[in-house]
Scaffold this motif. Sequence first.
Motif, short mmCIF file in Angstrom:
data_model
loop_
_atom_site.label_atom_id
_atom_site.label_comp_id
_atom_site.label_asym_id
_atom_site.label_seq_id
_atom_site.Cartn_x
_atom_site.Cartn_y
_atom_site.Cartn_z
N CYS A 1 3.68 -25.00 38.59
CA CYS A 1 4.73 -23.99 38.79
C CYS A 1 6.10 -24.53 38.39
N ASN A 2 6.93 -23.64 37.83
CA ASN A 2 8.28 -24.00 37.42
C ASN A 2 9.13 -24.33 38.64
N GLU A 3 10.01 -25.30 38.48
CA GLU A 3 10.98 -25.60 39.53
C GLU A 3 12.19 -24.70 39.36
N THR B 1 4.98 -20.88 44.37
CA THR B 1 3.78 -21.51 44.91
C THR B 1 2.56 -20.64 44.66
N GLY B 2 1.40 -21.16 45.04
CA GLY B 2 0.16 -20.43 44.88
C GLY B 2 -0.67 -20.97 43.74
N GLN B 3 -1.95 -20.64 43.73
CA GLN B 3 -2.86 -21.13 42.69
C GLN B 3 -2.40 -20.71 41.31
N THR C 1 6.47 -16.41 45.79
CA THR C 1 7.83 -16.95 45.80
C THR C 1 8.40 -16.83 47.20
N ASN C 2 9.42 -17.63 47.48
CA ASN C 2 10.12 -17.49 48.75
C ASN C 2 11.54 -16.98 48.54
N TYR C 3 11.79 -16.39 47.35
CA TYR C 3 13.14 -15.91 47.03
C TYR C 3 13.13 -14.49 46.47
N ASP C 4 11.97 -13.97 46.13
CA ASP C 4 11.87 -12.67 45.46
C ASP C 4 11.66 -11.56 46.47
N CYS C 5 12.52 -11.46 47.47
CA CYS C 5 12.44 -10.43 48.51
C CYS C 5 13.73 -9.60 48.52
#
Length: 370
Positions: free
Chosen positions: A273-275, A284-286, A291-295
Motif C-alpha cells: 500500500c502507498n504511504e 490498509t487491507g489485503q 483507509t482511515n482518512y476517507d470519511c
Amino acid sequence: MAVKLLCLCLLLALLCLSWAKKQTCRTSASNCNECIQSGPECAWCDTPNAHTHCHTLRGLQRQGCPEHHIYNPQGGVQVVRNDSSTEPVGAQALLLQPQELSLRLRPGVSQSFPLTITMPTDQPITELTMDTSSVLPVVDITFSSIKEGNPLVTQVSVEAARCHSGSDDSNQNSTGPWSVHITPRGFSQSVKLEISLECQCDCMKSREENSPICSGNGALVCGQCDCSKLNIGQYCQRESDYFLPSNEDRCRSGPNAMVCSGRGECVDGYCVCNERTNPEERNTGQYCECTNYDCLYANARICGGQGKCDCGQCVCDDEWTGEDCTCSMAIASCMATNQRICNGKGNCQCGVCQCPYPYGGPTCETCFGC
C-alpha cells in the motif's frame, strides 16, 4: 418513571444502531456497478476529483458532489396500457386496469401500483394467480387489499432482493426484462408486467481512452481512471516499478477491480500500500481497500471529532451516531420540566426536540395559540 425512561433510552439506542447499519456503503467499491449493488442507499459520484466515489446520497452531497454527477437509480413504474371499457356494468366481461406496466427495480427498493378488477355481476371475486416462470427467484411479488367489493382494488408490490450474480444457477439474463402475467383465477384476461433490474450504471458503457485526466495512461470510466498495466495512482500518474502479469490478478479484489484498489503496487502477487504524506493517514487491507482518512468531515473534523474512520466508514464514539457522527443520542437536552421527553408531544432527534404544531420551544412546552 425510571424504568420507563430506561426502556425509552434502550429503544432509541436500538433505533439509532439499526439506522446506522442501514447507512453503510462499500466506499472501496472499484466501480459504479459494484457500488450501487452494495446497497439500495448507495450512490456513485462520477467526478474525477471526488473525495469518495461510493457513498450514500447524503454522504456524496455532504462532500460537495454536484447533483447531476450523482448516479442513484431508484427504479419506477410506468403504465404502458390502461384502456377503459365501454361495456355496461352488468356485462359478462372482466375488466382489469391497467392492462400493461413496465417496472424498473433497484434491488431493495419496492415498487407498487393499484390494480382495479371489475368482475361480471354473476361471478364471485376470485384469487389472483401469476405466471413467473421467466422471472429470476430474486424478484418477489405480493398482493394486499385496498378496497373490497366490486370493483376490487389490490395493491401489487414488486421488489428484487439483490442483483443477479454469475454464480446463480440460472441461464437467464441478469437484468431482464422479464414478462409476468397476473390473472384472476378462472379468466383469460391478465395484466402484463415487464420487469427489469437496475444493477448497472450507464456510464460504465462509455470509456474515454487515454484520457488527459488519467495522465494519458488510462481510460476514464464513470469519473474514475482505469489505468494501463504499467501505471498506478488515482490519475495513473505513477509508473509501476514492478509488474508481473501472472501475479497481478492476485492483487485485485474482483475480476474488474483496480490493482490494489488504486492505492498501492502489486509486488509478487501481494499489495504494497502507498504511504500518505500525513503519517497519521494509512491505506490498509489485503487489497489496500481500507483507509482511515476517507470519511465524511463535519465541523472541519473527520467524523465530526466524535468518532474514528475505519475502512472509509465513521465508527462513532458512545452517545453519537449518524454518517458523520454528529447526531447525539443524549436525551438530557430534550427533557421537559415534567421529566417527559419533549413534553410527550414531540420526538428527540440528535438531541433536539422536533415539535408538532402548535407546540414549540426547546422541549415542546410552549403551545402557540392554546
